[in-house]
Design an enzyme around this catalytic site. Structure first.
Site, PDB file in Angstrom:
ATOM      1  CD  GLU A   1      -2.296   1.452   2.805  1.00  0.00           C
ATOM      2  OE1 GLU A   1      -2.594   0.429   3.464  1.00  0.00           O
ATOM      3  OE2 GLU A   1      -2.418   2.598   3.244  1.00  0.00           O
TER       4      GLU A   1
ATOM      5  NE  ARG B   1       0.875   8.876   5.521  1.00  0.00           N
ATOM      6  CZ  ARG B   1       1.067   8.560   6.800  1.00  0.00           C
ATOM      7  NH1 ARG B   1       2.122   9.000   7.427  1.00  0.00           N
ATOM      8  NH2 ARG B   1       0.202   7.796   7.413  1.00  0.00           N
TER       9      ARG B   1
ATOM     10  CE  LYS C   1      -5.295   2.772   7.687  1.00  0.00           C
ATOM     11  NZ  LYS C   1      -4.300   3.220   6.698  1.00  0.00           N
TER      12      LYS C   1
HETATM   13  O1  LIG Z   1      -4.629   5.989   6.456  1.00  0.00           O
HETATM   14  C1  LIG Z   1      -3.704   6.053   5.660  1.00  0.00           C
HETATM   15  O2  LIG Z   1      -3.920   6.056   4.475  1.00  0.00           O
HETATM   16  C2  LIG Z   1      -2.330   6.040   6.179  1.00  0.00           C
HETATM   17  O3  LIG Z   1      -1.415   6.343   5.456  1.00  0.00           O
HETATM   18  C3  LIG Z   1      -2.061   5.620   7.567  1.00  0.00           C
HETATM   19  C4  LIG Z   1      -1.041   4.497   7.638  1.00  0.00           C
HETATM   20  O4  LIG Z   1      -1.626   3.305   7.210  1.00  0.00           O
HETATM   21  C5  LIG Z   1      -0.548   4.345   9.030  1.00  0.00           C
HETATM   22  O5  LIG Z   1      -0.047   5.588   9.441  1.00  0.00           O
HETATM   23  C6  LIG Z   1       0.503   3.296   9.203  1.00  0.00           C
HETATM   24  O6  LIG Z   1       0.766   3.218  10.571  1.00  0.00           O
HETATM   25  P1  LIG Z   1       2.121   2.644  11.190  1.00  0.00           P
HETATM   26  O7  LIG Z   1       2.215   1.207  10.862  1.00  0.00           O
HETATM   27  O8  LIG Z   1       1.991   2.911  12.656  1.00  0.00           O
HETATM   28  O9  LIG Z   1       3.228   3.442  10.556  1.00  0.00           O
END
Ligand SMILES: O=C(O)C(=O)C[C@H](O)[C@H](O)COP(=O)(O)O
Length: 209
Positions: free
Chosen positions: A41, A45, A128
């Site tokens: 994914e 960003r 999600k």
């Molecule tokens: O919602 C979205 O589209 C995001 O980009 C959020 C990411 O999935 C998370 O920020 C990943 O979280 P971590 O595994 O803690 O780094």
């Protein structure tokens, strides 16, 4: 269930990638494949994310999606670049409807009963659960899953090798998302051996599911 969601469920993990340089996309994709996880994914960003999706989609063997999709226009851009699923941090009817009209599954964020109920109303099969760790972790997913028997959850946010098994143990969890197997610093440094190693460790945690 949508075929792409079913495939995400089979892999049980969704690596969340932040790409600073599209040149890293292919070696990163190969490290994921070599680690046993042909899924990525790519979050929108960074300015290079769409190029990265294009590169990874060209790999052929990877199930590539877009993350951090906030607008219907971004759905179009991501799908044109080759994304086969669309992940958002929150629930947007406009994004979900655009996904439906272009034929890709939407995986929007939902962490409250109201948000999950809104997702049910939109006909979604999975959400999600984001941000997972600060929204109550596995106990919150289990509690939320009880009244929404058909809904599947993809907990993401604050998950790592130490707690992934607690989420994977829940029947309502379709897959677990996270960036721990693709550390941005390792990708930046070109340390794809590290990505491969972390990925195969993460895959090992899904065995026996
Ligand atoms: O919602 C979205 O589209 C995001 O980009 C959020 C990411 O999935 C998370 O920020 C990943 O979280 P971590 O595994 O803690 O780094």
């Amino acid at each position: 269930m949508h075929e792409i969601l079913r495939q995400l469920g089979e892999h049980a993990l969704v690596p969340v990638v932040v790409l600073d340089d599209p040149a890293a996309a292919l070696p990163l994709g190969q490290a994921l494949v070599d680690g046993g996880l042909p899924v990525a994914e790519v979050t929108l960003r960074t300015p290079e994310a769409l190029k990265g999706i294009q590169e990874l989609a060209g790999h052929g063997g990877l199930l590539v999606g877009a993350g951090t999709v906030l607008t219907p226009d971004q759905v179009d851009l991501a799908v044109a670049a080759g994304a086969r699923y669309v992940v958002s941090p929150g629930l947007s009817r406009a994004v979900v409807e655009r996904c439906r009209s272009v034929g890709v599954p939407a995986l929007p964020g939902a962490v409250t009963a109201t948000e999950v109920q809104a997702a049910v109303e939109l006909g979604l099969e999975a959400v999600k659960f984001f941000p997972a760790a600060t929204s109550g972790g596995p106990a919150a997913v289990a509690a939320l899953a009880a009244p929404f028997a058909a809904m599947r959850f993809v907990p993401t946010g604050g998950i790592d090798a130490g707690n992934v098994a607690d989420y994977l143990a829940l029947p309502a969890v379709l897959a677990v998302g996270g960036s721990w197997m693709v550390p941005r610093a390792a990708v930046r440094a070109g340390d794809f051996a590290r990505v491969r190693e972390l990925t195969s460790q993460a895959v090992a945690a899904t065995r026996g599911r």
